[in-house]
Design an enzyme around this catalytic site. Structure first.
Site, short mmCIF file in Angstrom:
data_model
loop_
_atom_site.label_atom_id
_atom_site.label_comp_id
_atom_site.label_asym_id
_atom_site.label_seq_id
_atom_site.Cartn_x
_atom_site.Cartn_y
_atom_site.Cartn_z
CG ASP A 274 6.59 -3.39 -1.20
OD1 ASP A 274 5.90 -2.87 -1.60
OD2 ASP A 274 7.28 -3.16 -0.35
NE ARG B 280 2.55 4.10 -7.05
CZ ARG B 280 2.83 2.99 -6.23
NH1 ARG B 280 2.04 2.25 -5.44
NH2 ARG B 280 4.03 2.30 -6.58
CD1 TRP C 24 -3.24 -0.51 5.05
CD2 TRP C 24 -4.16 -2.19 6.17
NE1 TRP C 24 -4.60 -0.28 4.95
CE2 TRP C 24 -5.17 -1.39 5.72
CE3 TRP C 24 -4.54 -3.06 7.19
CZ2 TRP C 24 -6.65 -1.54 6.17
CZ3 TRP C 24 -5.93 -3.48 7.41
CH2 TRP C 24 -6.99 -2.59 7.02
CG ASP C 25 1.47 1.08 0.86
OD1 ASP C 25 1.32 2.62 1.17
OD2 ASP C 25 2.65 1.10 0.00
CG ASN D 157 0.93 3.73 -2.51
OD1 ASN D 157 1.89 4.61 -2.12
ND2 ASN D 157 0.89 2.61 -2.50
CG ASP E 288 8.02 5.52 -0.47
OD1 ASP E 288 7.70 4.53 0.63
OD2 ASP E 288 7.14 5.47 -1.61
#
Ligand code: GLA
Length: 718
Positions: free
Chosen positions: A347, A427, A462-463, A465, A533
């Site tokens: 990750d 973030r 594929w994130d 945030n 999550d």
């Protein structure tokens, strides 16, 4: 013989779909549903009805009232919510769309495409309504193409993908809203006269607070297995708007598409704007059938490799977060193998050098491996994994940049933001402006430069945030700032499609700070999505329940973790009803726990996943209305099934009635995934019972206490 007959039947249906009933009627039909349109004597296209294939619609007038227009336009006589609002090159704010011609084409034995061409008689302004019917899945996909043939730019103020009109006594709307860690929370309400809007305004990964999918039940709250129900799902990862307008005739218009809020689009002469597709399905057998229609459609047409089980993966995120190095990662591979995982997923935290990604404040945008943490690089890690018989995958967040990064130092103008406003960090990061061609190239290059030199990487998470709170681009001219989010999402889908095309061997998971991007626009290029999550299995029962209304189990990555400190069996049983994976520090598990997980994975791979990932889902008892949740999956030929029961509150054990079984078939009942050495307390365990009895009288699962759970296999013996 049966197959030939089936094909002939389907072909007949398609012929029926493409043949206009009479010269002025256009009928888009699937196996059980039909949408009937009429070209009125005034040349406008009206809707006569959408619902059962056996009905011809609710109006038989030759020129119905304007409120019945199928794709209504603003400005010239239509006084309700329009599907289309345009300002023409000369400033005229009204549009009239008059039928030119339509064409129905057989695409495959299962699919027909009808294109209805319309034109404004006063302007070179053209609209084509496109309707693709998937016969056996009862899905109708609609999108709209808008072409500017005028001499100057036309502004599109509203541009819905689809806006059908429904007719019933009552309309009950179920939406799936929430936030981070409580995605897809179901709530249902009766619609009253006026407009109810479900939308998202956050531009990218726009489903954080609500998914662009809904259930509409006619004449009462939605039931699982009875009643007329529509399901709608917009294939678009950007801001969306679903406006449900109940008018004075008690008709309901459902306007669905890109959110026009802040996204007006200027169409240059000669340009065509193609809206995203809206997917509709209908059933008169409740929302359970609506879900199964979406699931079957998705497996055949909506996702990558819809027939192939996904690898069971072990992810390091919850086990290590950012605290790892090469030695620690390699040390996790043996544990993954021991448990029976197929793949290890590395990750966040593997990249960035001058701005090392050792926490969430730096490094996004610098997609070079961190040589301090991982001195031998990614191919070395992949080789180490492969040597132990497991595949290797990696996390990327390619649309993002941290101000603390080489990329931002070089190109601060590439970040989305506005003049005179301090950057609004989320973030600690900003989004990259995909309307700028150089940024698109960079994003694709980052992906390609990670995958190409490291062919051992066969999985990509594929994130994304953050979403957009300051829509602004240094690339787009002042007059086109409102194009940013539209251009962004088309560019994003394009890059995702490049990934799918160039790397067919790379399994891909769509993730977005939990389930912030769950829609069939993006999912087309992915195998699974990450629903949340929140992996506390108690909460996951609700989250998975919500998403299951539209997305099949094969798309839902559900991991066993320690979150919530629930019994390991409960966590396994919950995750097994989707695409099973793990996020555990194997070294911290006891020998017993390791054996439990390994046995669960083996059971899932060898027996259950065939039914859960490819079978038909029946939601039996909702966790919203009961102290437990129950669902079963039945293989498409009815020969096998599996029942999952999750106890969420203490309660006396009660019968659960199965559904979807073959009534004639006799099934052998076996409770599985029992703790080692434990015998089943299920009274019917080991017995053989016919499907009709199981559906009528049910089984009494041995669950009473909170967090008890049961997995019961039914094997047909005809
Ligand atoms: C998001 C994802 C998580 C994890 C972290 C890494 O929150 O949803 O699964 O990948 O990012 O930063």
């Amino acid at each position: 013989m049966v197959a030939t007959f089936g094909l002939l039947l389907l072909f007949g249906l398609i012929l029926q779909a493409v043949a206009a009933d009479d010269a002025r009627r256009i009928r888009i039909a699937t196996a059980h549903s039909a949408l009937t349109l009429l070209v009125g004597e005034d040349g406008r296209v009206y809707e006569l009805g959408y619902g059962s294939v056996n009905k011809n619609g609710f109006s038989h007038e030759r020129t119905p009232a304007r409120e019945q227009e199928f794709y209504p336009q603003a400005g010239d006589g239509f006084v309700l919510e329009p599907a289309l609002q345009a300002t023409h090159a000369d400033g005229n704010v009204s549009t009239d769309l008059i039928y030119l011609r339509h064409k129905a084409q057989v695409v495959t034995t299962n699919i027909s495409l009808t294109r209805i061409e319309l034109k404004d008689p006063a302007y070179q302004f053209f609209v084509t309504l496109c309707l693709k019917a998937y016969a056996s899945e009862d899905v109708i996909e609609q999108w709209t193409e808008i072409r500017n043939g005028e001499n100057g730019a036309v502004t599109l103020d509203r541009f819905a993908s689809s806006a059908p009109l429904l007719h019933a006594k009552e309309y009950w709307l179920t939406q799936f809203q929430g936030d981070y860690r409580r995605e897809a929370t179901l709530s249902e309400e009766k619609l009253t006269p006026g407009t109810k809007v479900l939308d998202s305004k956050i531009g990218t990964r726009a489903t954080r607070y609500r998914i662009p999918s809904f259930i509409l039940s006619l004449n009462g709250p939605a039931q699982e297995d009875s009643g007329e129900v529509f399901g709608g799902s917009l294939a678009w990862p950007g801001s969306f708007q679903m406006a449900f307008d109940v008018d004075w005739n008690n008709h309901l218009r459902a306007l669905c598409g890109i959110n026009p809020f802040g996204e007006e689009y200027h169409l240059k002469p000669g340009e065509t704007f193609t809206t995203p597709a809206m997917l509709w399905t209908w059933s008169n057998e409740g929302k359970g059938q609506v879900s199964r229609n979406f699931h079957r459609w998705a497996r055949s047409y909506g996702i990558r490799d819809g027939d192939t089980p996904r690898p069971v993966l072990l992810n390091n995120w919850e086990a290590t977060e950012f605290n790892f190095n090469e030695k620690i990662i390699v040390s996790l591979f043996d544990g993954a193998k021991e448990l029976g995982a197929d793949l290890f997923l590395l990750d966040d935290g593997w990249f960035g050098n001058a701005h090392a990604r050792t926490n969430d404040a730096a490094g996004l945008g610098d997609w070079q491996v961190n040589t301090n943490r991982l001195p031998h690089g990614l191919s070395y890690l992949a080789a180490q994994a492969n040597q132990r018989g497991i595949r290797f995958g990696i996390w990327l967040e390619p649309e993002m940049v941290d101000p603390a990064s080489d990329l931002y130092e070089l190109h601060p103008e590439w970040a989305i933001g506005q003049p005179h406003r301090a950057p609004d960090l989320f973030r600690n990061q900003l989004g990259l402006d995909l309307s700028r061609p150089a940024v698109r190239d960079f994003v694709w290059q980052s992906i390609d430069d990670t995958l190409k030199p490291n062919p051992g990487i066969t999985y990509l998470k594929w994130d994304a945030n953050r979403y957009v709170t300051q829509p602004g681009s240094t690339y787009l001219p002042a007059g086109e700032q409102s194009h940013l989010l539209v251009d962004y999402n088309f560019a994003l889908l394009n890059i995702m499609s490049q990934l799918a095309k160039n790397y067919p061997q790379v399994t891909a998971m769509l993730c977005s700070g939990g389930g912030g991007r769950v829609d069939y626009g993006a999912l087309k290029y992915f195998h699974t999505f990450w629903p949340s999550d929140n992996t506390d299995p108690r909460d996951r029962v609700f989250i998975q329940w919500g998403f299951s209304h539209f997305f099949p189990a094969i798309t839902m990555s559900d991991h066993v973790t320690k979150m919530g400190n629930r019994p390991l069996k409960f966590a396994l049983d919950v995750a097994m009803s989707g695409t099973l994976g793990m996020d555990l520090d194997v070294s911290k598990l006891s020998a017993d726990e390791r054996a439990t997980v390994a046995a669960g994975i083996a059971l899932y791979k060898n027996e259950l996943c065939d039914m859960t990932l490819r079978g038909n889902l029946y939601r039996l008892e909702s966790p919203y209305d009961h102290p437990r949740a129950a669902l079963d999956f039945v293989a498409s030929d009815g020969s096998r099934a599996v029942l999952f029961v999750y106890q969420l509150q203490d309660a006396a054990n009660k019968t659960v009635k199965l559904r979807g079984l073959d009534p004639q078939m006799r099934y052998r009942i076996d409770e599985v995934n029992l703790p080692a050495g434990e015998k089943s307390k299920l009274a019917a365990n080991g017995q053989t019972i016919d499907g009709a009895t199981l559906m009528r009288d049910g089984l009494v699962p041995p669950c009473q206490k909170e967090f008890e759970s049961s997995v019961i296999e039914l094997a047909g013996e005809k």
